[in-house]
Design an enzyme around this catalytic site. Structure first.
Site, short mmCIF file in Angstrom:
data_model
loop_
_atom_site.label_atom_id
_atom_site.label_comp_id
_atom_site.label_asym_id
_atom_site.label_seq_id
_atom_site.Cartn_x
_atom_site.Cartn_y
_atom_site.Cartn_z
N HIS A 1 0.89 -1.14 0.08
CA HIS A 1 -0.06 -0.01 0.20
C HIS A 1 0.84 1.35 0.03
O HIS A 1 1.99 1.29 0.32
CB HIS A 1 -0.91 0.06 1.14
CG HIS A 1 -1.83 0.90 1.56
ND1 HIS A 1 -1.67 2.39 1.85
CD2 HIS A 1 -3.18 0.89 1.07
CE1 HIS A 1 -2.79 2.88 1.82
NE2 HIS A 1 -3.81 2.23 1.54
N ASP B 1 3.84 -3.62 8.13
CA ASP B 1 2.38 -2.88 7.70
C ASP B 1 1.42 -3.97 8.32
O ASP B 1 1.10 -4.79 7.19
CB ASP B 1 2.50 -2.30 6.59
CG ASP B 1 0.90 -1.79 6.04
OD1 ASP B 1 -0.09 -2.14 7.14
OD2 ASP B 1 0.79 -1.10 5.07
N GLN C 1 -3.72 -4.90 7.21
CA GLN C 1 -4.67 -6.12 6.94
C GLN C 1 -4.24 -7.14 7.56
O GLN C 1 -4.85 -8.27 7.35
CB GLN C 1 -4.69 -6.18 5.43
CG GLN C 1 -4.96 -5.00 4.56
CD GLN C 1 -6.65 -4.71 4.65
OE1 GLN C 1 -7.18 -5.43 5.05
NE2 GLN C 1 -6.69 -3.43 4.08
N LYS D 1 -10.30 -1.01 10.80
CA LYS D 1 -10.54 -2.18 9.96
C LYS D 1 -10.88 -3.36 10.72
O LYS D 1 -10.95 -4.69 10.28
CB LYS D 1 -9.38 -2.36 9.15
CG LYS D 1 -8.98 -1.43 8.10
CD LYS D 1 -7.77 -1.46 7.30
CE LYS D 1 -7.15 -0.57 6.67
NZ LYS D 1 -7.87 0.04 5.47
N CYS E 1 -5.05 2.20 -3.60
CA CYS E 1 -3.62 2.76 -3.12
C CYS E 1 -2.44 1.99 -3.27
O CYS E 1 -1.77 1.80 -2.12
CB CYS E 1 -3.79 3.17 -1.64
SG CYS E 1 -5.32 4.35 -1.46
#
Ligand code: C6P
Length: 404
Positions: free
Chosen positions: A115, A193, A196, A219, A358
């Site tokens: 991303h 990251d 997710q 999220k 993104c």
């Protein structure tokens, strides 16, 4: 078991098929109740007042940190910094750690799967300090090309930034394997990251082996505007603050200032206590389901959706096999623009995301400008797949000329 009834927005909209949870999830009643309860019973500025209400706010905020830290597997809750979300967490590392520790000639490894939030800060950091950015390529199935990654590793590598799970394809990266490769050859700092990752997988920061891990509350059934940065204590302690202001200081002299201890050094200003409390409630909700069950549920929906969509002539599905992905199906339908497809689906109450997600470097590698993305979470059901498949068939009929 249907969980739709836990989510007021879904209850209020029985015809809605919400398939955009990778962008943001819906919020269960327990989270909305926790927010309301904080404002009704404990609202005051934490860490500032000597009166009982401020102590209640402080206790609620500190309790939320402990709860969330336990969920992401960090034994020392002070190493969990509350931020606005993944983007702020990654920018914090790039600014505070990056500008202090990197110099011309150093190398940063990022990936083509990531991303923009885990790509652009490193690209810009490299430009500003004169470091070299190496971009790990992907395989034809949308996995990281670990041979490419291995070739980039050298004593010059000072930072590796990798995503836990791709938002665009759902690919789950082998973080422990990547950590082992990095540790064998360099002393680079590893940033992961987890935007997710945390919503879909059981994450244990202490055992994962990375140095920093970033995630977003919105999220994972939590409120918008709250997320976290987890870091190893020795790194966080050595880093300068990211923002200056109230609560992050120890002593302020006329000519210099000393910093507060962790986590306060990185939490300047009035903290977002209410949303932290909401996030802790979201964690409680996910724990009630169990993260193994969350992933199992998503995978069974993704497998069925992928199978049924792939039977439609003209559909291309991107990424590794469904059994290896988290809750994402990314696809195109012939030459139909994903935005047109999303608009047709929206007409029937089906919410998907269309665009580059993104992740423009990834789209270039896939040789598309955009994909349609359906993403699943704990409240989705087979009826959502039925609606999606019907909607795609309808779009195919409308744009028939473009699907050959
Ligand atoms: N992805 C999506 O639709 P923030 O906006 O800070 O909460 O998260 C940014 C971010 C960082 N990394 C990954 C892997 C992400 O998926 C996201 C957010 C959303 O895919 C919005 S672009």
């Amino acid at each position: 078991m249907s969980r739709r009834s836990d989510f007021p927005l879904l209850v209020a909209n029985p015809g809605l098929h919400y398939l955009d949870s990778a962008a943001t999830s819906q919020k269960p009643s327990v989270v909305l109740d926790a927010l309301r309860n904080f404002y009704e019973t404990a609202n005051a500025n934490p860490h500032r007042g000597a009166y009982a209400l401020s102590v209640a706010a402080t206790d609620a905020y500190d309790g939320a940190r402990q709860k969330v830290a336990g969920f992401v597997g960090v034994a020392d809750p002070d190493c969990l910094i509350f931020t606005r979300g993944t983007t702020e967490s990654l920018n914090l590392i790039a600014t505070s750690w990056g500008r202090t520790n990197l110099e011309a000639g150093d190398e940063i490894i990022v990936t083509a799967l990531d991303h923009h939030a885990n790509f652009v800060p490193w690209q810009q950091l490299a430009i500003s300090v004169g470091a070299t950015l190496r971009i790990c390529e992907i395989t034809s199935e949308g996995r990281l090309d670990l041979d490419c990654f291995a070739q980039f590793l050298s004593p010059k590598t000072k930072l590796v930034a990798v995503g836990h799970v791709s938002n665009a394809l759902g690919t789950i990266n082998p973080i422990k394997e990547i950590v082992a490769m990095v540790r064998e050859r360099t002393d680079a700092v590893i940033v992961c990251d987890g935007a997710q990752g945390v919503p879909h997988l059981r994450v244990g920061f202490d055992e994962l082996g990375v140095d920093f891990y970033a995630f977003s509350g919105h999220k994972m059934c939590g409120p918008m505007g709250i997320g976290g940065l987890i870091g190893k204590r020795e790194l966080l302690e050595a880093m300068p603050p990211y923002q200056m202001g109230g609560d992050m200081v120890e002593f302020v002299y006329d000519d210099r200032t000393t910093w507060n201890v962790l986590p306060h050094k990185f939490e300047a200003g009035t903290p977002n206590a209410a949303d932290a409390v909401g996030l802790a409630a979201a964690v409680g909700y996910l724990e009630g389901i169990g993260m193994d069950e969350v992933l199992r549920h998503e995978r069974s929906l993704v497998a069925e959706a992928s199978e049924r969509l792939s039977q439609i002539e003209g559909i291309t599905i991107y990424g590794p096999p469904a059994a290896e992905r988290s809750g994402v199906v990314s696809f195109t339908l012939g030459d139909v623009h994903p935005h047109d497809l999303a608009t047709i689906l929206d007409g029937d109450g089906i919410c998907i995301r269309a665009g580059n997600h993104c992740a423009q470097p990834l789209m270039r590698r896939l040789d598309v400008s955009a994909t349609a993305r359906a993403s699943f979470y704990v409240y989705n059901e087979k009826s959502d797949i039925d609606a999606l498949v019907e909607g795609v068939l309808k779009a195919k009929e409308i744009f028939g000329h473009a699907v050959v």
